[in-house]
Design a protein around this motif. Structure first.
Motif, PDB file in Angstrom:
ATOM      1  N   MET A 170       9.367   8.196 -32.385  1.00 30.08           N
ATOM      2  CA  MET A 170       9.095   7.426 -30.998  1.00 30.08           C
ATOM      3  C   MET A 170      10.293   6.448 -30.529  1.00 30.08           C
ATOM      4  O   MET A 170      10.577   6.365 -29.436  1.00 30.08           O
ATOM      5  CB  MET A 170       7.710   6.876 -30.854  1.00 30.08           C
ATOM      6  CG  MET A 170       6.627   7.754 -30.931  1.00 30.08           C
ATOM      7  SD  MET A 170       6.857   9.086 -29.662  1.00 30.08           S
ATOM      8  CE  MET A 170       6.631   7.848 -28.089  1.00 30.08           C
ATOM      9  N   ALA A 171      10.698   5.822 -31.717  1.00 26.00           N
ATOM     10  CA  ALA A 171      11.796   5.033 -31.161  1.00 26.00           C
ATOM     11  C   ALA A 171      13.216   5.538 -30.542  1.00 26.00           C
ATOM     12  O   ALA A 171      13.742   5.114 -29.613  1.00 26.00           O
ATOM     13  CB  ALA A 171      12.385   3.970 -32.495  1.00 26.00           C
ATOM     14  N   ILE A 223      16.070   7.882 -25.768  1.00 24.94           N
ATOM     15  CA  ILE A 223      16.491   8.955 -25.339  1.00 24.94           C
ATOM     16  C   ILE A 223      16.326   8.930 -23.909  1.00 24.94           C
ATOM     17  O   ILE A 223      16.911   9.203 -22.987  1.00 24.94           O
ATOM     18  CB  ILE A 223      16.298  10.133 -25.942  1.00 24.94           C
ATOM     19  CG1 ILE A 223      17.059  10.402 -27.080  1.00 24.94           C
ATOM     20  CG2 ILE A 223      16.750  11.522 -24.931  1.00 24.94           C
ATOM     21  CD1 ILE A 223      16.667  11.430 -28.084  1.00 24.94           C
ATOM     22  N   ALA A 224      15.191   8.512 -23.655  1.00 25.65           N
ATOM     23  CA  ALA A 224      14.484   8.424 -22.244  1.00 25.65           C
ATOM     24  C   ALA A 224      15.073   7.372 -21.523  1.00 25.65           C
ATOM     25  O   ALA A 224      15.487   7.535 -20.265  1.00 25.65           O
ATOM     26  CB  ALA A 224      12.723   8.186 -22.546  1.00 25.65           C
ATOM     27  N   LEU A 225      15.428   6.027 -22.025  1.00 27.12           N
ATOM     28  CA  LEU A 225      15.843   5.070 -21.420  1.00 27.12           C
ATOM     29  C   LEU A 225      17.285   5.515 -20.855  1.00 27.12           C
ATOM     30  O   LEU A 225      17.749   5.264 -19.974  1.00 27.12           O
ATOM     31  CB  LEU A 225      15.889   3.864 -22.120  1.00 27.12           C
ATOM     32  CG  LEU A 225      14.470   3.127 -22.349  1.00 27.12           C
ATOM     33  CD1 LEU A 225      14.656   1.969 -23.509  1.00 27.12           C
ATOM     34  CD2 LEU A 225      13.860   2.637 -20.907  1.00 27.12           C
ATOM     35  N   ASP A 226      18.179   6.281 -22.076  1.00 30.47           N
ATOM     36  CA  ASP A 226      19.344   6.715 -21.611  1.00 30.47           C
ATOM     37  C   ASP A 226      19.473   7.750 -20.508  1.00 30.47           C
ATOM     38  O   ASP A 226      20.630   7.689 -19.840  1.00 30.47           O
ATOM     39  CB  ASP A 226      19.948   7.121 -22.950  1.00 30.47           C
ATOM     40  CG  ASP A 226      21.492   7.609 -22.633  1.00 30.47           C
ATOM     41  OD1 ASP A 226      22.130   6.745 -22.582  1.00 30.47           O
ATOM     42  OD2 ASP A 226      21.908   8.811 -22.618  1.00 30.47           O
ATOM     43  N   GLN A 227      18.333   8.613 -20.348  1.00 30.18           N
ATOM     44  CA  GLN A 227      18.330   9.392 -19.312  1.00 30.18           C
ATOM     45  C   GLN A 227      18.246   8.549 -17.899  1.00 30.18           C
ATOM     46  O   GLN A 227      18.562   9.026 -16.826  1.00 30.18           O
ATOM     47  CB  GLN A 227      17.214  10.263 -19.561  1.00 30.18           C
ATOM     48  CG  GLN A 227      16.580  11.177 -18.218  1.00 30.18           C
ATOM     49  CD  GLN A 227      17.725  12.222 -17.949  1.00 30.18           C
ATOM     50  OE1 GLN A 227      18.570  12.697 -18.741  1.00 30.18           O
ATOM     51  NE2 GLN A 227      17.881  12.457 -16.638  1.00 30.18           N
ATOM     52  N   MET A 228      17.718   7.562 -17.958  1.00 30.52           N
ATOM     53  CA  MET A 228      17.407   6.903 -16.516  1.00 30.52           C
ATOM     54  C   MET A 228      18.547   5.966 -16.374  1.00 30.52           C
ATOM     55  O   MET A 228      18.477   5.115 -15.300  1.00 30.52           O
ATOM     56  CB  MET A 228      15.999   6.051 -16.652  1.00 30.52           C
ATOM     57  CG  MET A 228      14.537   6.938 -16.901  1.00 30.52           C
ATOM     58  SD  MET A 228      13.122   6.002 -16.492  1.00 30.52           S
ATOM     59  CE  MET A 228      13.315   4.871 -17.871  1.00 30.52           C
ATOM     60  N   GLU A 229      19.388   5.745 -17.573  1.00 35.29           N
ATOM     61  CA  GLU A 229      20.515   5.091 -17.309  1.00 35.29           C
ATOM     62  C   GLU A 229      20.115   3.445 -17.248  1.00 35.29           C
ATOM     63  O   GLU A 229      20.648   2.834 -16.390  1.00 35.29           O
ATOM     64  CB  GLU A 229      21.343   5.382 -16.106  1.00 35.29           C
ATOM     65  CG  GLU A 229      21.900   6.984 -16.195  1.00 35.29           C
ATOM     66  CD  GLU A 229      22.910   7.142 -14.918  1.00 35.29           C
ATOM     67  OE1 GLU A 229      22.980   6.526 -14.000  1.00 35.29           O
ATOM     68  OE2 GLU A 229      23.283   8.229 -14.868  1.00 35.29           O
ATOM     69  N   VAL A 230      19.146   3.324 -18.098  1.00 31.42           N
ATOM     70  CA  VAL A 230      18.834   1.852 -18.065  1.00 31.42           C
ATOM     71  C   VAL A 230      19.449   1.306 -19.309  1.00 31.42           C
ATOM     72  O   VAL A 230      19.069   1.456 -20.427  1.00 31.42           O
ATOM     73  CB  VAL A 230      16.942   1.765 -18.157  1.00 31.42           C
ATOM     74  CG1 VAL A 230      16.602   0.466 -18.320  1.00 31.42           C
ATOM     75  CG2 VAL A 230      16.535   2.351 -17.008  1.00 31.42           C
TER      76      VAL A 230
END
Length: 227
Positions: A165-166, A171-178
């Motif tokens: 999950m980490a 990966i999800a945060l990188d997708q949102m460019e956060v």
């Protein structure tokens, strides 16, 4: 007469601008009305489509629906996807409407928000499938430990789930460019700190416990049989 014309000239200019603006305002209102209708249709289609392919079962088993309920929301993940689709269409309609009115600055701002919504949708998909995969791996680890007679199967399964999950969240945060590289560097620093802490704990005070666990999981007799 010249003085009257001077006084009437601003009124004529205002009426001319108003006459040119009213048709554009009417078109913008029509675009917004069509946008609202299309947004409702898109939300309905997305929700019905996802439930038709049993996507809500995946999100329920992955734990995302339970996470949303704990946050105080009354909708599940499928409803959240439908809501995002609704606002994506609304933003597109707003961009078209304000562009027709000549409000370029507002159009640029709404355009940035509009392009961010698909990134959120992709990030949610990554979280949904990643959480489901993490739970699947955790169950597999727990089942293997139970069959192998390992008593710490619950702890190992949780460790595997949290580790996956980490990576999924990163990966999800990188997708949102956060956060960008800051999030990745912080994650690597935290991961390195955890690994170092575990290594020190085993090295300083946990050698006997580690040896006991190794003997329990992999007895010496079995290791001696390996050529």
């Amino acid at each position: 007469m010249d003085r009257v014309d001077v006084y009437l000239e601003p009124v004529r200019a205002f009426m001319h601008e108003l006459g040119a603006f009213l048709p554009r305002l009417g078109v913008a209102l029509v675009v917004m009305l069509l946008g609202i209708l299309l947004a409702k249709a898109a939300r309905f289609a997305i929700q019905r489509g996802l439930r038709a392919i049993n996507f809500h079962i995946l999100t329920k088993r992955s734990g995302m629906d339970n996470f949303l309920k704990r946050g105080g929301t009354l909708i599940d993940t499928v409803d959240l996807f439908g809501l995002l689709a609704y606002w994506l269409v609304i933003l597109i309609a707003l961009v078209v409407a304000f562009n027709g009115l000549g409000l370029t600055h507002v159009t640029e701002l709404l355009g940035r928000v509009m392009w961010f919504v698909p990134k959120v949708i992709v990030a949610l998909l990554i979280l949904a499938f990643g959480a489901y995969f993490a739970r699947f791996v955790a169950n597999a680890v727990y089942t293997y430990c139970e069959n192998a007679g390992i008593h710490d199967g619950d702890s190992l399964s949780r460790l595997a789930r949290y580790a996956i999950m980490a990576f999924v969240v990163m990966i999800a945060l990188d997708q949102m460019e956060v956060g960008g590289t800051i999030i990745r560097d912080a994650f690597l620093i935290v991961l390195g700190g955890v690994v170092l802490a575990i290594a020190l704990a085993f090295g300083l005070g946990g050698r006997e416990w580690a040896a006991a666990r190794l003997e329990e999981w992999w007895p010496t007799k079995q290791r001696d049989r390996i050529p």
